[in-house]
Design a protein around this motif. Structure first.
Motif, PDB file in Angstrom:
ATOM      1  N   VAL A  45       0.849  -1.191   0.000  1.00 27.16           N
ATOM      2  CA  VAL A  45       0.000   0.000   0.000  1.00 27.16           C
ATOM      3  C   VAL A  45       0.890   1.249   0.000  1.00 27.16           C
ATOM      4  O   VAL A  45       1.967   1.250   0.606  1.00 27.16           O
ATOM      5  N   ASP A  46       0.458   2.285  -0.709  1.00 28.25           N
ATOM      6  CA  ASP A  46       1.235   3.527  -0.712  1.00 28.25           C
ATOM      7  C   ASP A  46       0.408   4.738  -0.277  1.00 28.25           C
ATOM      8  O   ASP A  46       0.897   5.861  -0.313  1.00 28.25           O
ATOM      9  N   TYR A  47      -0.854   4.509   0.108  1.00 33.47           N
ATOM     10  CA  TYR A  47      -1.664   5.615   0.618  1.00 33.47           C
ATOM     11  C   TYR A  47      -2.707   5.049   1.587  1.00 33.47           C
ATOM     12  O   TYR A  47      -3.285   4.010   1.317  1.00 33.47           O
ATOM     13  N   PRO A  48      -2.938   5.685   2.719  1.00 36.52           N
ATOM     14  CA  PRO A  48      -2.400   6.961   3.220  1.00 36.52           C
ATOM     15  C   PRO A  48      -1.036   6.828   3.893  1.00 36.52           C
ATOM     16  O   PRO A  48      -0.553   7.755   4.513  1.00 36.52           O
ATOM     17  N   PHE A  49      -0.416   5.662   3.805  1.00 39.79           N
ATOM     18  CA  PHE A  49       0.932   5.449   4.337  1.00 39.79           C
ATOM     19  C   PHE A  49       1.608   4.434   3.431  1.00 39.79           C
ATOM     20  O   PHE A  49       0.955   3.751   2.631  1.00 39.79           O
ATOM     21  N   ASN A  50       2.922   4.353   3.542  1.00 36.49           N
ATOM     22  CA  ASN A  50       3.683   3.373   2.764  1.00 36.49           C
ATOM     23  C   ASN A  50       3.895   2.125   3.616  1.00 36.49           C
ATOM     24  O   ASN A  50       4.378   2.209   4.741  1.00 36.49           O
ATOM     25  N   LEU A  51       3.542   0.996   3.049  1.00 36.80           N
ATOM     26  CA  LEU A  51       3.710  -0.268   3.763  1.00 36.80           C
ATOM     27  C   LEU A  51       3.838  -1.397   2.754  1.00 36.80           C
ATOM     28  O   LEU A  51       3.044  -1.503   1.827  1.00 36.80           O
ATOM     29  N   THR A  52       4.866  -2.206   2.920  1.00 33.23           N
ATOM     30  CA  THR A  52       4.992  -3.429   2.140  1.00 33.23           C
ATOM     31  C   THR A  52       5.315  -4.563   3.114  1.00 33.23           C
ATOM     32  O   THR A  52       5.694  -4.328   4.264  1.00 33.23           O
ATOM     33  N   GLY A  53       5.168  -5.776   2.649  1.00 35.51           N
ATOM     34  CA  GLY A  53       5.497  -6.913   3.508  1.00 35.51           C
ATOM     35  C   GLY A  53       4.810  -8.176   3.044  1.00 35.51           C
ATOM     36  O   GLY A  53       3.977  -8.155   2.136  1.00 35.51           O
ATOM     37  N   ILE A  54       5.197  -9.263   3.662  1.00 36.01           N
ATOM     38  CA  ILE A  54       4.576 -10.559   3.395  1.00 36.01           C
ATOM     39  C   ILE A  54       4.349 -11.243   4.744  1.00 36.01           C
ATOM     40  O   ILE A  54       5.286 -11.375   5.540  1.00 36.01           O
ATOM     41  N   LEU A  55       3.119 -11.643   4.993  1.00 34.73           N
ATOM     42  CA  LEU A  55       2.793 -12.393   6.200  1.00 34.73           C
ATOM     43  C   LEU A  55       2.456 -13.832   5.821  1.00 34.73           C
ATOM     44  O   LEU A  55       1.780 -14.069   4.821  1.00 34.73           O
ATOM     45  N   TYR A  56       2.926 -14.757   6.636  1.00 37.10           N
ATOM     46  CA  TYR A  56       2.695 -16.179   6.390  1.00 37.10           C
ATOM     47  C   TYR A  56       1.876 -16.782   7.532  1.00 37.10           C
ATOM     48  O   TYR A  56       2.114 -16.487   8.703  1.00 37.10           O
ATOM     49  N   PHE A  57       0.917 -17.637   7.171  1.00 35.55           N
ATOM     50  CA  PHE A  57       0.214 -18.450   8.154  1.00 35.55           C
ATOM     51  C   PHE A  57       0.968 -19.762   8.299  1.00 35.55           C
ATOM     52  O   PHE A  57       0.964 -20.585   7.385  1.00 35.55           O
ATOM     53  N   PRO A  58       1.633 -19.984   9.424  1.00 34.35           N
ATOM     54  CA  PRO A  58       2.272 -21.288   9.636  1.00 34.35           C
ATOM     55  C   PRO A  58       1.266 -22.264  10.242  1.00 34.35           C
ATOM     56  O   PRO A  58       0.163 -21.875  10.637  1.00 34.35           O
ATOM     57  N   LYS A  59       1.639 -23.520  10.311  1.00 28.89           N
ATOM     58  CA  LYS A  59       0.819 -24.480  11.047  1.00 28.89           C
ATOM     59  C   LYS A  59       0.978 -24.169  12.530  1.00 28.89           C
ATOM     60  O   LYS A  59       2.092 -24.074  13.033  1.00 28.89           O
ATOM     61  N   LEU A  60      -0.139 -24.015  13.225  1.00 25.98           N
ATOM     62  CA  LEU A  60      -0.088 -23.626  14.622  1.00 25.98           C
ATOM     63  C   LEU A  60      -0.651 -24.718  15.502  1.00 25.98           C
ATOM     64  O   LEU A  60      -1.693 -25.299  15.204  1.00 25.98           O
TER      65      LEU A  60
END
Length: 627
Positions: A273-288
């Motif tokens: 996302v670049d609006y209204p703030f800049n944010l990048t990333g990758i989240l992973y669901f592991p086996k819990l």
């Protein structure tokens, strides 16, 4: 009235910067490499807009350790500095060259990836060094400059004979900090803080195995050669567009983040996302593992590809801290040492965005491939259920895809389950009754009894189930959840009663009085009921409200402390139609009746895993005596 400027003495402030600016001395390497990265990226930007005539080429940052000379060298091929710029950026404490650069080129440089903000990072060098030297050559035609300082407010600045563009910083490591002269320590810090820096970082060499020459024998060793060792990945997956990545790329990056994690993640969520703030990333669901002791602090926070912390509390909603992955945002407010978050409105917006993005991804998975979603449910349910409890906005979305499995391995949303059981499972007040089990094995006999009557039994076995059903009951009016071994279901669910009691009311009351004289009154409330003769003679149940309050108290339910240490109380339901009851009534004397009642009670306790200690010892002895 008098006004004026506060006079800050360099003699006083320098020791504070040197000793207390950063919580960990190891941060010096992160800060100096961040500065070198900024110098390189600034040059890249200036050459791209034609403001520098230098050839950008393929610059990298090099770290060298001279253990014998007790020195560390950090060398870049970036912008470099003139003597005037050294005077401006180094000698003026807290003057940020990065801030000035971004301000000057605010329109064209917003995506340049400049890291620095405070202008204090360079001075972290003095936490580990007695003396620091700078040899720098600007990308312009200006002469090279040499600066040296021994940690006092006094410095030397003079011309140098450096010919190559860029900056070399030389740290003369103090006697107290010699651990930083070990290659293994520097390598560890480079991997920790700079693993994904956007400029290649070289540290020493490594041995590379070459293919065997044609005609070589199998036992011949493969040839090797020494090559430069670059420790970082300048273009990690989260910096790329999702359209440019395949499933394999995401899995490879997961292994890069967690090399000791052997299980594949279930799925990932790419944040961009670049609006209204800049944010990048990758989240992973592991086996819990569905337990409350789940390991957190697995999400790494970066700022412009510089590692900051793996404690993302505040940025990531609490229920998502069980996930893994990376979040990178230049808009996350950090303190001056880049070590701690400073909560503000931007952080709340980021947290809300992440919550919404995760909910949308889960909803998409549910709609597009429900079969796969059901197969993964047990591995992800603890995150979703925790989120439904803690975030109202997440609950509003999740109630449409959160699943309730049954003991027969069927999966329903709550609305689907309601529709299925509505006709058969209502109580005397017209409330819908959702029967559930929290342990299929321990409550097997109760499940079977419910299924024999045609009831559907849900399987809710997470550690926060008591809190979750409380939330569902408050959301869905006219609905109640009852555990299958709770208040006896024949009393709870409205149905036509066709069972005829073998005992009249007077005989029932007499039997009740006899049993109450044997079982502990403070623990058991006796109920005598007419049931099918095949049903168990003694059944122990627990009032739903009391059992649920105790469970919520054990798992940290808010406000549950007001109930104090609640006593264990149970219902003892006696089947007046069972042959054992006939034997109790027909027993020769009170002693014989008492022995039969105790044996039946202990068997009921045994089925509920309530028989322990001395009671269990006495039961075993009594059982041997009986046979």
């Amino acid at each position: 009235m008098a006004t004026g400027n506060i006079n800050v003495s360099v003699e006083n402030i320098f020791p504070l910067i040197k000793k207390f600016l950063y919580s960990d001395h190891e941060i010096f390497l992160r800060e100096l490499i961040s500065n070198a990265t900024d110098a390189t990226l600034k040059l890249k930007h200036l050459t791209s807009i034609g403001e520098s005539k230098a050839e950008y080429g393929n610059p990298f940052i090099e770290v060298k350790v001279d253990k014998e000379g007790k020195k560390i060298h950090i060398i870049d091929q970036g912008l470099g500095m003139t003597a005037e710029e050294v005077e401006k950026y180094i000698n003026q404490v807290a003057f940020s060259g990065a801030e000035e650069f971004l301000d000057k080129y605010k329109d064209s440089a917003k995506d340049a990836g400049i890291i620095g903000h405070f202008g204090l990072g360079f001075y972290s060098a003095f936490m580990v060094a007695d003396k620091v030297e700078i040899i720098t050559k600007s990308h312009t035609d200006a002469p090279a400059a040499y600066w040296v300082c021994d940690g006092s407010p006094t410095f030397i600045l003079e011309e140098a004979d450096k010919k190559e563009r860029g900056t070399e910083i030389i740290l003369h490591v103090s006697e107290e900090e010699t651990e930083f002269l070990e290659d293994s320590k520097i390598s560890e810090l480079l991997v920790k803080y700079n693993k994904f820096m956007p400029v290649p970082i070289k540290f020493g060499t490594k041995t590379e195995t070459l293919p065997k020459p044609e005609g070589a024998k199998e036992e011949d060793p493969a040839p090797t050669q020494e090559v430069d060792n670059f420790i970082n990945n300048p273009t990690p997956a989260w910096t790329k567009q999702p359209a440019d990545l395949e499933d394999k790329d995401y899995k490879d990056f997961y292994r890069e983040l967690y090399p000791m994690q052997f299980e594949e993640p279930l799925f990932n969520i790419h944040l961009n996302v670049d609006y209204p703030f800049n944010l990048t990333g990758i989240l992973y669901f592991p086996k819990l593992d569905p337990s409350v002791g789940i390991q957190k602090d697995k999400i790494q926070l970066y700022q412009n590809q510089v590692f900051v912390t793996d404690n993302v509390e505040g940025i990531v909603p609490e229920f998502l801290t069980m996930l893994r992955g990376v979040i990178d945002s230049p808009d996350i407010p950090l303190n001056v040492s880049r070590s701690y978050l400073q909560a503000d409105g931007a952080v709340k917006k980021i947290s809300s965005y992440i919550t919404r993005k995760v909910a949308d991804k889960l909803s998409s998975l549910f709609k597009n491939n429900r079969e796969d979603f059901e197969a993964k449910w047990n591995d992800i349910k603890i995150v979703i259920e925790y989120g439904m409890l803690s975030e109202d906005k997440f609950f509003d979305k999740a109630k449409n895809f959160a699943l309730i499995p049954t003991v027969d391995n069927a999966y329903f949303t709550f609305d689907e389950l309601k529709a299925k059981i509505e006709a058969a499972q209502t109580d005397k007040d017209g409330k819908l009754v959702v029967l559930y089990t929290s342990d299929k094995d321990a409550q097997h006999s109760y499940i079977q009894a419910a299924k024999d009557k045609g009831y559907e039994v849900a399987l809710l076995d997470s550690p926060i189930v008591s809190h979750l059903i409380q939330k569902l009951e408050s959301t869905y009016e006219n609905t109640t959840f009852v555990r299958v071994d709770g208040d006896h279901i024949d009393n709870l669910i409205k149905k036509e009663d066709t069972t005829v009691s073998k005992l009249n009311d007077e005989e029932k009351e007499a039997l009740k009085t006899t049993i109450e004289g044997v079982v502990p009154k403070e623990t058991y409330t006796v109920q005598v009921e007419a049931m099918d003769s095949q049903a168990s003679p003694f059944i122990i149940t627990q009032p739903e409200f009391m059992r649920r309050m105790k469970e919520m108290q054990q798992t940290g339910g808010g406000g549950m402390a007001m109930f104090g240490n609640m006593p264990e109380t149970y219902n003892l339901v006696v089947n007046s139609n069972h042959s054992l009851v006939e034997k109790i009534n027909a027993a020769e004397n009170d002693e014989a009746k008492s022995a039969l009642i105790k044996q039946a009670l202990d068997l009921a306790k045994l089925s509920q895993n309530l028989l322990k200690g001395e009671d269990l010892t006495n039961f075993v002895k009594r059982s041997f005596d009986l046979i």
